[in-house]
Design an enzyme around this catalytic site. Structure first.
Site, mmCIF file in Angstrom:
data_model
loop_
_atom_site.group_PDB
_atom_site.id
_atom_site.type_symbol
_atom_site.label_atom_id
_atom_site.label_comp_id
_atom_site.label_asym_id
_atom_site.label_seq_id
_atom_site.Cartn_x
_atom_site.Cartn_y
_atom_site.Cartn_z
ATOM 1 C CE LYS A 26 55.214 -107.581 -64.563
ATOM 2 N NZ LYS A 26 55.000 -108.122 -63.209
ATOM 3 C CD GLU A 82 63.956 -111.296 -50.590
ATOM 4 O OE1 GLU A 82 63.085 -111.609 -51.424
ATOM 5 O OE2 GLU A 82 65.086 -110.852 -50.916
ATOM 6 N NE ARG A 93 67.018 -114.131 -52.745
ATOM 7 C CZ ARG A 93 66.920 -113.327 -53.798
ATOM 8 N NH1 ARG A 93 65.861 -112.563 -53.940
ATOM 9 N NH2 ARG A 93 67.880 -113.256 -54.686
#
Length: 621
Positions: free
Chosen positions: A275, A360, A388
């Protein structure tokens, strides 16, 4: 400038292989310059430059389908697929989205913004192609953080039985989700680089070992492979595992993808990227540069000069204070430590901090299990992500009336992230669940009190609050609670009573001043302050409900239901978010366009009740 000649991937495929590296340098430079002017996701996109080029160079997009998981790493993809000239409109109203959108481009094959959906979608596309007799490929690009979600493994499990499917799953392993990746799977993947020495030894062995010894080495290979290289797990799912390879090395990426393109059956390519690649400041702090606002690339992001307290900070401070007062408190986040304001909590209470990864559903049922054993879990989760885990919320928490507190950040419109991240539906989908307490904070101080109220309530309770800063209210540092199910009159007026829920109290008060209307801060959606509703209905000619959530089934609907149950027939106007998905843009402007600023609320009331209420005159002075 090579980049200026690329208006679609067909132009890219006309380049020679040796031109791809300078193109990558140009693309990375353009990306950094562009995002620094608009704001947006940066670190993740700097890390996918070479991978994006290689995919569009090797595969015949858009005929071949590429699905980007989460989608916040698709800026290079957008630039190479005809949207370079529109990057200055990124995440702005009427501009291009920060995520893939099918209506935006034929190259955006699937709309993504929530994680771990790519393999399922790509498998569906691949099997549709097989059914249609097409030879097109389907490619899912998924990050290591997204691989912590159960949905990704459900898709792998399903895909592995289709031996003739043209599906390629690319694991973009940058060892960095928004928060540090967690769990046993991450530890497993982290060991993969140690497998490189084995791969090199194996390749050398094939060239120098005599036949019988080489055969013995092959037998040992499978045993060693299971200990050293993570290929075994994915191969057990039915995939042909290749990797890991350097995701920034086009000389490795391009030929590898070309080879995989001609193999049959489900393929799994593991690429290792970094990243922030190519921008030292982002490489050093990819979290800081994950989603920056505008900044000067030569200077980097400067420390904030302060300003109003954010709701996220209010929650983080409250969490630490309540944890200090009660050792039964545990904090749970599904991979959103920074976004949910839990950094300080993790430092101060590491043994009571749980990051469960991008999971979740697991987060909610995990909290339920803790509550069964006498702990008091606080689940910090964005409103849009709680969607979710709806079944777990109903079945595992509410049905058993377990003591779990839900802190719902990013409730209502979220601005630049758009419809995928907007928390527009929690009031409607929470208030219909038995045993739930549902609250909406109107300012920072009330948010803190509501969090304490939810925590002390011996059952499931939620507090919603918007993204960003509040109105600047002073925050009482005590752990004071509010009377359960009680609202308050904030402005006394005549004729019309405005019942405001949560973040829209401030503009409702503004509208009340214009109309000389009564304004109530309702606070609780469930239990609703029915007595206050009856009182206001008895003393006013009309009622107006205002909420930063969907009108259908929301807080206003709760007021209408209460009036109907009491046999009260009173003119009522419901104001809130319309029955459509609201695109990205400045949050304040979007609310105004929905008629939810002070002027809009006043105008809607005057338009609805003006003829019947001759005394109702809008004061725009």
């Amino acid at each position: 400038m090579l980049l200026n000649t690329i208006n679609d991937p067909a132009d890219l495929r006309r380049l020679s292989r040796h031109q791809l590296k300078p193109l990558a340098e140009e693309l990375r430079g353009f990306l950094l310059d562009s995002v620094s002017k608009t704001g947006g996701h940066l670190s993740s996109n700097l890390g996918t430059v070479e991978l994006t080029i290689a995919l569009h160079y090797v595969f015949n997009t858009p005929e071949d389908r590429v699905v980007w998981d989460v989608g916040h790493q698709t800026y290079p993809h957008k630039i190479l697929t005809g949207r370079r000239e529109r990057m200055d409109t990124l995440r702005q109203q009427e501009g291009i989205s920060g995520f893939p959108r099918r209506i935006e481009s034929q190259y955006d094959t699937f709309g993504t913004a929530h994680s771990s959906t790519s393999i399922s979608a790509a498998l569906g596309m691949a099997l549709a192609a097989r059914t249609q007799g097409s030879d097109r490929h389907a490619i899912a690009v998924i990050g290591d953080g997204a691989m912590t979600a159960g949905m990704a493994f459900e898709a792998l499990n399903n895909a592995g039985v289709h031996e003739d499917v043209k599906l390629l799953v690319i694991l973009n392993d940058n060892d960095m989700s928004i928060s540090p990746p967690v769990g046993a799977l991450n530890r497993y993947l982290a060991r993969l680089m140690s497998g490189k020495f084995y791969a090199r030894a194996r390749d050398v062995g094939k060239s120098v070992l005599p036949g019988p010894v080489l055969e013995l080495a092959k037998r040992l290979e499978e045993h060693a492979k299971g200990m050293v290289v993570p290929a075994t797990m994915f191969e057990e799912f039915g995939f042909n595992y290749i990797g890991p390879i350097d995701g920034h090395d086009l000389d490795s990426l391009v030929p590898t993808l070309q080879n995989l393109k001609h193999l049959k059956g489900p393929q799994f390519l593991h690429v290792v990227t970094k990243k922030g690649q190519g921008y030292k400041l982002a490489e050093a702090d990819p979290v800081l540069y994950h989603g920056p606002g505008k900044f000067n690339p030569s200077e980097g992001i400067k420390p904030s000069a302060g300003g109003k307290l954010t709701y996220t900070k209010v929650f983080g401070d409250w969490l630490c204070d309540m944890a200090a007062a009660d050792d039964k408190l545990v904090g749970i986040t599904p991979a959103m430590r920074e976004g949910s304001g839990m950094v300080d909590f993790e430092k101060k209470f590491p043994n009571r901090y749980y990051d469960v990864g991008i999971a979740e559903q697991h987060a909610v049922t995990f909290a339920a299990g803790m509550a069964c054993e006498g702990m008091k879990p606080v689940v910090a989760i964005y409103s849009t992500f709680l969607q979710r885990a709806y079944d777990q919320l109903i079945h595992d928490v509410a049905l058993q009336n377990l003591d779990v507190t839900f802190a719902l950040d990013r409730a209502g419109l979220v601005g630049a992230d758009g419809a995928t991240h907007a928390g527009n539906y929690d009031l409607a989908f929470l208030r219909c669940i038995p045993n739930m307490v549902v609250m909406a904070a109107s300012d920072e101080n009330e948010c803190r009190k509501m969090l304490s109220t939810a925590y002390q309530y011996p059952g499931p309770a939620s507090v919603r609050y918007p993204r960003g800063a509040g109105i600047g209210a002073a925050v009482d540092q005590t752990l004071e609670t509010l009377p359960l199910g009680r609202g308050e009159i904030r402005r006394q007026g005549k004729n019309v009573a405005i019942l405001a829920f949560g973040s829209l109290l401030a503009p409702s008060l503004g509208a009340g001043d214009k109309l000389n209307a009564t304004v109530a801060n309702m606070r609780f959606i469930k239990p609703l302050d029915v007595e206050l509703v009856k009182q206001l209905a008895a003393s006013h000619d009309a009622l107006v409900t205002v909420e930063e959530g969907c009108i259908m089934g929301g807080a206003g609907a709760a007021v209408s239901e209460a009036l109907a149950a009491a046999g009260i027939n009173k003119p009522i106007l419901h104001l809130g978010l319309p029955d459509r998905f609201i695109d990205h843009g400045d949050a304040a402007q979007l609310l105004a366009q929905c008629g939810l600023d002070a002027n809009g609320i006043a105008d809607s009331i005057a338009q609805r009740f003006g003829k019947d209420q001759p005394k109702l005159v809008v004061n725009n002075g």
